[in-house]
Design an enzyme around this catalytic site. Structure first.
Site, PDB file in Angstrom:
ATOM      1  N   TRP A  70      -2.631  -2.966  -1.561  1.00  0.00           N
ATOM      2  CA  TRP A  70      -2.264  -4.370  -1.676  1.00  0.00           C
ATOM      3  C   TRP A  70      -3.174  -5.097  -0.684  1.00  0.00           C
ATOM      4  O   TRP A  70      -3.092  -4.858   0.525  1.00  0.00           O
ATOM      5  CB  TRP A  70      -0.793  -4.549  -1.299  1.00  0.00           C
ATOM      6  CG  TRP A  70      -0.266  -5.934  -1.442  1.00  0.00           C
ATOM      7  CD1 TRP A  70       0.233  -6.520  -2.576  1.00  0.00           C
ATOM      8  CD2 TRP A  70      -0.156  -6.911  -0.412  1.00  0.00           C
ATOM      9  NE1 TRP A  70       0.640  -7.798  -2.307  1.00  0.00           N
ATOM     10  CE2 TRP A  70       0.410  -8.072  -0.993  1.00  0.00           C
ATOM     11  CE3 TRP A  70      -0.496  -6.942   0.950  1.00  0.00           C
ATOM     12  CZ2 TRP A  70       0.655  -9.234  -0.268  1.00  0.00           C
ATOM     13  CZ3 TRP A  70      -0.253  -8.093   1.669  1.00  0.00           C
ATOM     14  CH2 TRP A  70       0.328  -9.227   1.064  1.00  0.00           C
ATOM     15  N   LYS A  78       6.853  -5.162  -3.553  1.00  0.00           N
ATOM     16  CA  LYS A  78       8.287  -4.882  -3.424  1.00  0.00           C
ATOM     17  C   LYS A  78       8.638  -4.479  -2.000  1.00  0.00           C
ATOM     18  O   LYS A  78       9.732  -4.741  -1.526  1.00  0.00           O
ATOM     19  CB  LYS A  78       8.667  -3.764  -4.406  1.00  0.00           C
ATOM     20  CG  LYS A  78      10.140  -3.479  -4.494  1.00  0.00           C
ATOM     21  CD  LYS A  78      10.892  -4.640  -5.119  1.00  0.00           C
ATOM     22  CE  LYS A  78      12.393  -4.475  -5.063  1.00  0.00           C
ATOM     23  NZ  LYS A  78      13.091  -5.776  -5.206  1.00  0.00           N
ATOM     24  N   ARG A 134       6.150  -0.584  -5.761  1.00  0.00           N
ATOM     25  CA  ARG A 134       6.018  -1.336  -4.511  1.00  0.00           C
ATOM     26  C   ARG A 134       5.098  -2.541  -4.661  1.00  0.00           C
ATOM     27  O   ARG A 134       5.090  -3.422  -3.807  1.00  0.00           O
ATOM     28  CB  ARG A 134       5.450  -0.416  -3.424  1.00  0.00           C
ATOM     29  CG  ARG A 134       6.340   0.770  -3.133  1.00  0.00           C
ATOM     30  CD  ARG A 134       5.559   1.887  -2.502  1.00  0.00           C
ATOM     31  NE  ARG A 134       5.097   1.577  -1.174  1.00  0.00           N
ATOM     32  CZ  ARG A 134       5.727   1.908  -0.067  1.00  0.00           C
ATOM     33  NH1 ARG A 134       6.847   2.586  -0.132  1.00  0.00           N
ATOM     34  NH2 ARG A 134       5.253   1.602   1.108  1.00  0.00           N
ATOM     35  N   ASN A 154      -2.502   2.763   5.293  1.00  0.00           N
ATOM     36  CA  ASN A 154      -1.569   1.639   5.119  1.00  0.00           C
ATOM     37  C   ASN A 154      -1.477   0.904   6.441  1.00  0.00           C
ATOM     38  O   ASN A 154      -1.465   1.547   7.490  1.00  0.00           O
ATOM     39  CB  ASN A 154      -0.155   2.130   4.793  1.00  0.00           C
ATOM     40  CG  ASN A 154      -0.052   2.729   3.419  1.00  0.00           C
ATOM     41  OD1 ASN A 154      -1.013   2.707   2.661  1.00  0.00           O
ATOM     42  ND2 ASN A 154       1.110   3.273   3.108  1.00  0.00           N
ATOM     43  N   GLY A 155      -1.318  -0.402   6.388  1.00  0.00           N
ATOM     44  CA  GLY A 155      -1.106  -1.154   7.618  1.00  0.00           C
ATOM     45  C   GLY A 155      -2.333  -1.940   7.996  1.00  0.00           C
ATOM     46  O   GLY A 155      -3.251  -2.126   7.194  1.00  0.00           O
ATOM     47  N   LYS A 187      13.281 -17.707  -5.959  1.00  0.00           N
ATOM     48  CA  LYS A 187      13.232 -16.882  -7.178  1.00  0.00           C
ATOM     49  C   LYS A 187      12.325 -17.542  -8.206  1.00  0.00           C
ATOM     50  O   LYS A 187      11.500 -16.892  -8.842  1.00  0.00           O
ATOM     51  CB  LYS A 187      14.659 -16.748  -7.705  1.00  0.00           C
ATOM     52  CG  LYS A 187      15.101 -15.423  -8.192  1.00  0.00           C
ATOM     53  CD  LYS A 187      15.482 -14.383  -7.211  1.00  0.00           C
ATOM     54  CE  LYS A 187      14.484 -14.036  -6.195  1.00  0.00           C
ATOM     55  NZ  LYS A 187      14.985 -13.211  -5.110  1.00  0.00           N
ATOM     56  N   HIS A 194      16.668 -37.874   3.988  1.00  0.00           N
ATOM     57  CA  HIS A 194      15.830 -37.851   5.196  1.00  0.00           C
ATOM     58  C   HIS A 194      14.375 -37.559   4.870  1.00  0.00           C
ATOM     59  O   HIS A 194      13.600 -37.193   5.759  1.00  0.00           O
ATOM     60  CB  HIS A 194      16.377 -36.816   6.188  1.00  0.00           C
ATOM     61  CG  HIS A 194      17.730 -37.173   6.703  1.00  0.00           C
ATOM     62  ND1 HIS A 194      17.951 -38.222   7.565  1.00  0.00           N
ATOM     63  CD2 HIS A 194      18.950 -36.651   6.423  1.00  0.00           C
ATOM     64  CE1 HIS A 194      19.245 -38.328   7.829  1.00  0.00           C
ATOM     65  NE2 HIS A 194      19.868 -37.375   7.132  1.00  0.00           N
ATOM     66  N   CYS A 210       0.827  -1.204   0.000  1.00  0.00           N
ATOM     67  CA  CYS A 210       0.000   0.000   0.000  1.00  0.00           C
ATOM     68  C   CYS A 210       0.863   1.255   0.000  1.00  0.00           C
ATOM     69  O   CYS A 210       1.927   1.306   0.611  1.00  0.00           O
ATOM     70  CB  CYS A 210      -0.871   0.034   1.243  1.00  0.00           C
ATOM     71  SG  CYS A 210      -1.991  -1.346   1.330  1.00  0.00           S
ATOM     72  N   GLU A 221      17.407 -19.751  -1.988  1.00  0.00           N
ATOM     73  CA  GLU A 221      17.155 -18.487  -2.672  1.00  0.00           C
ATOM     74  C   GLU A 221      16.738 -18.724  -4.125  1.00  0.00           C
ATOM     75  O   GLU A 221      15.815 -18.074  -4.636  1.00  0.00           O
ATOM     76  CB  GLU A 221      18.411 -17.604  -2.580  1.00  0.00           C
ATOM     77  CG  GLU A 221      18.435 -16.362  -3.444  1.00  0.00           C
ATOM     78  CD  GLU A 221      17.268 -15.418  -3.209  1.00  0.00           C
ATOM     79  OE1 GLU A 221      16.548 -15.582  -2.229  1.00  0.00           O
ATOM     80  OE2 GLU A 221      17.060 -14.525  -4.053  1.00  0.00           O
ATOM     81  N   GLU A 252       8.586 -17.368  -7.168  1.00  0.00           N
ATOM     82  CA  GLU A 252       8.028 -16.011  -7.218  1.00  0.00           C
ATOM     83  C   GLU A 252       7.641 -15.591  -8.617  1.00  0.00           C
ATOM     84  O   GLU A 252       6.579 -15.015  -8.820  1.00  0.00           O
ATOM     85  CB  GLU A 252       9.086 -15.002  -6.741  1.00  0.00           C
ATOM     86  CG  GLU A 252       9.309 -14.961  -5.289  1.00  0.00           C
ATOM     87  CD  GLU A 252      10.328 -13.887  -4.974  1.00  0.00           C
ATOM     88  OE1 GLU A 252       9.972 -12.918  -4.310  1.00  0.00           O
ATOM     89  OE2 GLU A 252      11.498 -14.019  -5.392  1.00  0.00           O
TER      90      GLU A 252
END
Ligand code: F6R
Length: 606
Positions: free
Chosen positions: A73, A601, A27, A97-98, A482, A501, A2, A478, A485
């Site tokens: 968002w 973002k 964002r 926001n929040g 990637k 395992h 947001c 990582e 996403e």
């Protein structure tokens, strides 16, 4: 996530607000809205991008000089036009926001007469509470502050009142809000970047305060209505130039390709090749009392957490100080051993990740020293920590982090060298490796065609396993992140030794396993793990030196990756081809690579 942008001034403001919202687009968001006042509150909202909002703004006054906008968002309620902000009644409008944690409880306190909720949001509860308070208390400041006192959670919000049409009331707790003076105007935003073309001086009001903003005046109050001195404006160099993709198809691809240069620039900025030592003063060493540090905790979320995993192992080995990586939101909510002998290192590209910020607040309240390694020197994190080392890697626009990850790892490497080398011999070998690193990144980037062809080969795959050992384990995590996403393909990262395992049960000819296999101390063990996969008909994709005989015996599919004799720098080199692999698979799938679905973002909610 947001974003908020608002204006009170002398000029028609609709286009100023929509231009401000465009600056917040990077964002990530799923709907947007704008409100102006010209004898009446006028609102337009829509799902999608600011471009999708614009046709809906044609009916709004083109001469209004006060208003505010929002990019949302979704957190409470789906991404619909009704849930988009501003929420409004003819008496007032709000952007927020929040998350208001006690919204359900507060909703119950609203006397229910005639309140027809238009949305599923927590924000609308705040709107109605303030509007209701206005009925018994016509001073907006008193009505607004009485509701602010009741809110729980982290928020940044702004309200407009039709009964006070030259002012906007702004409050924040835990989330950022910056105020700037423009030409015959005042503006505010959740991100100074959106204000940068209006001013380079920003005020950051403290938590639990109210700013009353109008064209020529600002006033600050606490929640009891007591007037406070205004915060001193800070001069910040926020980039104003438009960032474009150049000749690249996506920002992510551009940012992957920038890594050679970004790493080289940082190496020369932070390492003194004449003295063969890191420049300790630029690595914030003078601001941290390392003598006092008995324990290091390195925190971050997502990709930054993966950088933390690499960082912690390296710190413990090199500094002989117990060092642990932890996801910030887990450390925040457990009874961790934190005291003035603890150094908390927060890794964050944006410096606005709510989970990381709240972890740092918690650590500070326990007396820990705090160090931020961050790409935004004007962010809340950068302003909160005792010391800051800037990433200096330029704005990262693609939602999936690439150059910020590799730069964070490099900077931690240099920081540890600086701590270690205070009384040590010149770092001849490290200097040699640092000179080599950008060249190896360029070598990887020159193998793009080969990586693209392997990605094409696997375009039908629905799942991937990534394995690595030692520093290659965080790289496996990582790289799997990637891929998930941006391509929406399911992928998991494991330490090579973990396969047997449990996850080995998943192996069959439909399960490609990507093996991160640089020539390091773990090489023979990871090769053995790859052999276990091959023995069960799994498709093995190797990341390593294509000249290596053991690798060639295991699989024909090798993504080339050169060797460097330093574990952290090797991790950086391994990360880059796998960023490209994820990128080209996502390209095959036709996803929205720079703004993948559901992602933001800057993750400004806990
Ligand atoms: C993944 C990614 C995220 C961020 C995470 C923390 O590509 O970018 O996982 O790393 O949301 O963000 P920062 O680093 O801004 O704190």
């Amino acid at each position: 996530m947001c974003g908020i942008f608002g204006y009170a001034g002398n000029e028609p403001c609709l286009h100023i607000i929509t231009a401000g919202l465009r600056k917040l687009e990077y964002r990530g968001y799923d709907s947007a809205g704008v409100m102006v006042y010209d004898d009446a509150v006028q609102v337009a909202k829509n799902t999608g991008k600011v471009d999708d909002l614009l046709p809906h703004t044609h009916d709004l006054s083109a001469r209004a000089t006060i208003g505010m906008g929002h990019t949302r968002w979704a957190s409470h309620g789906k991404a619909t036009a009704a849930n988009a902000h501003p929420h409004w009644t003819p008496a007032a409008a709000i952007v927020h926001n929040g998350i208001i944690e006690n919204h359900a409880e507060l909703r119950a306190t609203l006397s229910d007469d005639n309140i027809a909720f238009q949305s599923e949001t927590d924000t609308e509860v705040v709107l109605h509470l303030v509007v209701q308070a206005l009925q018994s208390q016509p001073d907006p400041l008193i009505a607004f502050s009485s509701v602010m006192r009741q809110l729980k959670g982290l928020y940044g919000l702004a309200m407009f009142f039709a009964c006070d049409p030259h002012r906007i009331y702004i409050s924040r707790k835990g989330l950022p809000l910056a105020i700037a003076a423009g030409k015959d105007a005042h503006l505010f935003s959740s991100d100074p970047l959106a204000l940068a073309e209006h001013s380079s001086d920003f005020m950051f009001p403290a938590d639990a305060t109210i700013v009353v903003l109008e064209r020529q005046r600002l006033a600050l109050y606490d929640y009891d209505g007591e007037q406070l001195p205004l915060p001193v404006a800070q001069h910040l160099q926020v980039p104003t130039q438009k960032i474009d993709k150049g000749s690249y198809r996506h920002f992510m691809l551009k940012e992957i390709h920038e890594q050679g240069l970004v790493l080289a620039n940082n190496i020369h900025r932070l390492f003194d090749f004449a003295q063969l030592r890191p420049r300790a003063e630029m690595l914030a060493l003078q601001k941290i009392d390392m003598q006092r540090v008995k324990r290091i905790k390195i925190v971050g979320c997502g990709t930054s957490y993966h950088a933390a995993l690499l960082a912690a192992v390296f710190a413990e080995e090199q500094l002989h100080i117990e060092s642990l990586a932890e996801v910030a939101h887990e450390l925040r909510y457990r009874r961790a051993l934190l005291n003035d002998q603890t150094l908390i290192v927060a890794l964050s590209q944006s410096g606005e990740t709510a989970d990381t910020l709240s972890c740092i607040e918690h650590a500070r309240s326990r007396g820990c020293q705090t160090l931020a390694i961050c790409n935004s020197p004007h962010s809340t994190l950068a302003r909160t920590c005792d010391a800051l080392i800037e990433l200096n890697c330029g704005p990262e626009i693609g939602v999936a982090s690439t150059k910020a990850f590799t730069t964070t790892v490099l900077i931690w490497y240099l920081f540890v060298l600086a701590v270690r080398s205070a009384h040590a011999r010149p770092l001849t070998k490290d200097a040699h490796n640092l000179r080599k690193l950008p060249l190896l990144i360029d070598y990887v980037l020159n193998s793009t065609a080969q990586i693209e062809s392997v990605a094409r080969q696997y375009r039908q795959a629905r799942n991937f396993i990534y394995i690595g050992r030692g520093p290659s384990f965080p790289i496996a995590l990582e790289s799997a992140l990637k891929l998930k996403e941006i391509s929406y393909i399911h992928a998991e990262g494991y330490a090579g030794g973990e396969l047997k395992h449990g996850p080995i049960a998943l192996i069959d000819h439909d399960m490609p396993v990507l093996v991160v296999a640089p020539q390091d101390d773990y090489f023979l063990r990871i090769v053995a793990n790859a052999g276990e996969v091959k023995a069960r008909d799994g498709a093995v994709i190797l990341l390593g030196n294509p000249k290596n005989r053991e690798l060639r015996a295991l699989s024909d599919t090798i993504i080339p990756c050169p060797d460097i004799n330093q574990p952290l720098l090797q991790a950086i080199v391994c990360a880059v081809p796998l960023q490209l692999f994820a990128y080209y698979l996502a390209l095959e799938k036709g996803t929205d690579i720079d703004q993948p679905r559901h992602l933001a973002k800057s993750v400004t909610v806990e």
